[in-house]
Design a protein around this motif. Structure first.
Motif, PDB file in Angstrom:
ATOM      1  N   ASP A 281       4.968   5.881 -62.214  1.00  9.82           N
ATOM      2  CA  ASP A 281       6.202   5.098 -62.115  1.00  9.82           C
ATOM      3  C   ASP A 281       6.704   5.040 -60.678  1.00  9.82           C
ATOM      4  OD1 ASP A 281       6.314   4.359 -64.728  1.00  9.82           O
ATOM      5  OD2 ASP A 281       7.708   5.940 -65.342  1.00  9.82           O
TER       6      ASP A 281
ATOM      7  N   ARG B 293       4.391   2.682 -58.785  1.00 11.75           N
ATOM      8  CA  ARG B 293       4.623   1.302 -59.206  1.00 11.75           C
ATOM      9  C   ARG B 293       5.908   0.762 -58.563  1.00 11.75           C
ATOM     10  NH1 ARG B 293       6.671  -0.916 -64.132  1.00 11.75           N
ATOM     11  NH2 ARG B 293       7.393   1.140 -64.775  1.00 11.75           N
ATOM     12  N   ALA B 294       6.951   1.596 -58.601  1.00 11.81           N
ATOM     13  CA  ALA B 294       8.238   1.150 -58.057  1.00 11.81           C
ATOM     14  C   ALA B 294       8.153   0.977 -56.539  1.00 11.81           C
ATOM     15  CB  ALA B 294       9.335   2.141 -58.429  1.00 11.81           C
TER      16      ALA B 294
ATOM     17  N   GLY C  27       6.137  -2.145 -55.685  1.00 10.74           N
ATOM     18  CA  GLY C  27       6.915  -3.367 -55.919  1.00 10.74           C
ATOM     19  C   GLY C  27       7.951  -3.581 -54.833  1.00 10.74           C
ATOM     20  N   PHE C  28       8.583  -2.483 -54.434  1.00 15.40           N
ATOM     21  CA  PHE C  28       9.582  -2.559 -53.357  1.00 15.40           C
ATOM     22  C   PHE C  28       8.947  -3.091 -52.063  1.00 15.40           C
ATOM     23  CE2 PHE C  28      11.472  -0.275 -49.685  1.00 15.40           C
ATOM     24  CZ  PHE C  28      12.722  -0.866 -49.693  1.00 15.40           C
TER      25      PHE C  28
ATOM     26  N   GLY D  80       8.125  -6.743 -52.346  1.00 20.03           N
ATOM     27  CA  GLY D  80       9.359  -7.524 -52.191  1.00 20.03           C
ATOM     28  C   GLY D  80       9.743  -7.656 -50.723  1.00 20.03           C
TER      29      GLY D  80
ATOM     30  N   ARG E  54       7.371 -10.001 -49.002  1.00 24.32           N
ATOM     31  CA  ARG E  54       7.698 -11.389 -49.366  1.00 24.32           C
ATOM     32  C   ARG E  54       8.839 -11.893 -48.478  1.00 24.32           C
ATOM     33  NH1 ARG E  54       7.397 -10.647 -55.018  1.00 24.32           N
ATOM     34  NH2 ARG E  54       9.611 -10.214 -55.122  1.00 24.32           N
TER      35      ARG E  54
END
Lengths: 211, 382
Positions: free
Chosen positions: B364, B367-368, B371-372, B375, B378
């Motif tokens: 977890d 994964r977090a 993703g951060f 982001g 991006r």
């Protein structure tokens, strides 16, 4: 592709969240309390270029939201709102959660301290089915919306639409818009009369601001 | 206790900055050597760099075999091709901290005078007091040297997390995203207390010789080993110790009252004795002090003031069984970030592995964090 993922979520967003999204203008600063996996936030970021932040009490959902690249903290409405500065947001959203917080009046006060507007949805305890179940069986209502027994329901502060209107009046908030919706979040046709909405609306959606 | 010979000294990749660095304590170190490793490729726009900050006894070998110990990189489960810190996509930098003992200027390196001339002996305990901010200033010099004006992210756990916070507070425009993990905005009294016990163990070792053990080539193995054993207890949770060792005995099935050794004792002794082969005692004293001095609110008036109007986005993570840097401290940081209107993500990962969890396979968390970073990438247009 992460971007594609966000669109997918938005397309499958709960209908009541779509109604909330419609109330929020382009580029707004939004705090979504009880944001779940971030569907509404992702939609607002993607479609409305909003600056969206979220609070979620469920760790799994909060992790999912963070893993999407959203600014979500693990926390809850009762304990975390006090730490945001005054007027930090244009809109503060609390969807289907007001009835489950410890101090709804304080949460509402905090929402309108840190946000210029507050958007709230909650299940209406004044719905005719709820009234009928209580009247006919003499026991706590068991409906599609109120489905958990009294001893384990997280919904510790149920209220009716009229109750909420009264609290907004008591604390001096202006009701800018309100809607009664059915369980699926579709708009229900009792816009003129709060009393009829209180009888036939399963969910209520309010847009408030400070006086 | 069985004492093994120290690992042989190896050459580390490093840059030597002649201008040196003036420290918080007022002293100037000149020249300043920074040992570092990089992974992946810096893009043409120099916009895909991620700095990783290591913990107290970590080093720059984050994602490759450690050349001294031969062990895998300390975050090789997180940093690498296709991993959450994806070296196919990002240019990852990790430097040995100021005061460390893997090639960056520190107590084990040759002492220099005011004009930067070598004095033919190590710094030892004459190495000046350094702070977390001094470590960060050192890293900033390295990042400047590499021609990078803004880091996509700065990531670190424990003392690495303190450096992340200091980076975001000191150089807000140079940090797009910050991930302080399993840390706090100040070192607590309890943590200072544990450090002091470790330092006292080193000081009490006759081989420490007031810090001048380098004179006859000895090391204060006993003291440093005890310091490591104490620290190691704070990195684990009671639950994890019970699960891993319980009350089991080493090489016996029942207590005999004749020199019984519990498995947990044997484990700690092993941890202590391997640690002294790779780590310098004076470095340990210097770095633990730097952690103890760390207090972001004292430096800036308040934690919220440290991050006022920050353009940086934050990812804070804590671990439920970490009692060295408990979730309550991460939550206090998150609330201060919210007060500063910073864009903040926060998760508490449920685990029984204690403080050490930030180094272990926690899906977890990975994964977090992944993703951060995606982001942030991006947003940076990567």
């Amino acid at each position: 592709m992460p971007d594609g993922h966000i669109r997918y979520v938005a397309k499958n967003m709960r209908l009541d969240l779509r109604l909330i999204a419609e109330m929020i203008p382009e580029g707004a600063r939004v705090l979504d309390i009880g944001c779940g996996d971030g569907s509404l936030m992702a939609h607002l970021v993607e479609e409305k270029r909003a600056d969206a932040r979220g609070i979620e009490i469920d760790m799994g959902a909060a992790t999912d939201a963070v893993a999407q690249g959203l600014s979500v903290i693990h926390g809850d409405a009762d304990n975390d709102l006090a730490f945001y500065p005054d007027g930090a947001f244009d809109y503060v959203v609390l969807s289907r959660t007001l009835q489950a917080v410890e101090r709804p009046r304080e949460v509402l006060r905090q929402m309108l301290r840190i946000g210029r507007h507050a958007i709230l949805s909650f299940p209406n305890f004044g719905h005719w089915q709820v009234r009928w179940k209580l009247l006919s069986t003499g026991r706590m209502p068991d409906t599609e919306t109120w489905s958990r027994p009294w001893y384990e329901t997280p919904n510790i502060h149920p209220c009716t639409i009229l109750d909420f209107v009264a609290l907004a009046g008591l604390d001096g908030y202006v009701i800018e818009r309100w809607l009664a919706v059915d369980e699926k979040g579709a708009r229900a046709p009792w816009r003129r009369s709060v009393r009829l909405a209180n009888l036939f609306g399963e969910q209520a959606l309010f847009l408030l601001r400070r006086k | 206790m069985r004492t093994l010979a120290p690992f042989p000294v190896v050459e580390h990749q490093r840059v030597v900055l002649e201008e040196g660095l003036t420290l918080d304590c007022g002293a100037t170190i000149r020249p300043l050597a920074v040992a570092f490793r990089t992974y992946g490729t810096l893009n043409a726009a120099r916009s895909n760099a991620i700095l990783i900050c290591h913990a107290l006894t970590g080093d720059q070998y984050v994602a490759e075999r450690q050349p001294v110990t031969g062990k895998p990189g300390w975050w090789s489960n997180l940093v690498g091709p296709g991993l959450p810190v994806d070296t196919d996509r990002f240019f990852v930098i990790c430097a040995n901290v100021l005061g460390g003992c893997m090639g960056t200027t520190g107590p084990r390196e040759e002492m220099t005078d005011e004009d930067g001339r070598g004095m033919g002996r190590p710094w030892g305990t004459d190495f000046p007091t350094v702070t977390i901010r001094d470590m960060v200033r050192t890293q900033k010099k390295l990042v400047d040297h590499l021609g990078i004006t803004r880091l996509l992210a700065v990531i670190g756990g424990s003392m690495g997390g303190m450096q992340v916070l200091e980076w975001a507070a000191t150089y807000p425009d140079s940090v797009l995203a910050a991930a302080p993990v399993a840390c706090a905005t100040h070192h607590s009294a309890q943590n200072i207390a544990f450090h002091e016990v470790g330092r006292a163990a080193i000081h009490a070792d006759p081989d420490w010789k007031g810090g001048r053990y380098w004179e006859d080539g000895r090391i204060p193995a006993q003291g440093l080993s005890v310091a490591r054993m104490i620290a190691h207890i704070t990195y684990l949770s009671e639950e994890a110790l019970m699960r891993k060792f319980g009350r089991r005995l080493q090489g016996a099935s029942a207590v005999t009252f004749l020199e019984d050794v519990f498995q947990v004792e044997s484990y700690l002794r092993h941890q202590g004795s391997t640690f002294v082969r790779r780590f310098d005692a004076n470095s340990y004293l210097t770095i633990t002090r730097a952690m103890d001095y760390f207090d972001l609110s004292q430096e800036h008036g308040s934690v919220a003031a440290a991050f006022e109007n920050t353009p940086t986005r934050f990812f804070v993570a804590s671990f439920s069984s970490d009692w060295l840097f408990p979730t309550s401290e991460s939550r206090a940081l998150v609330r201060a970030l919210n007060a500063a209107a910073a864009r903040t993500s926060f998760v508490e990962i449920t685990t029984d592995k204690g403080h050490d969890a930030f180094l272990l396979d926690e899906p977890d968390f990975h994964r977090a964090l992944g993703g951060f970073l995606r982001g942030a990438a991006r947003e940076a247009g990567l």
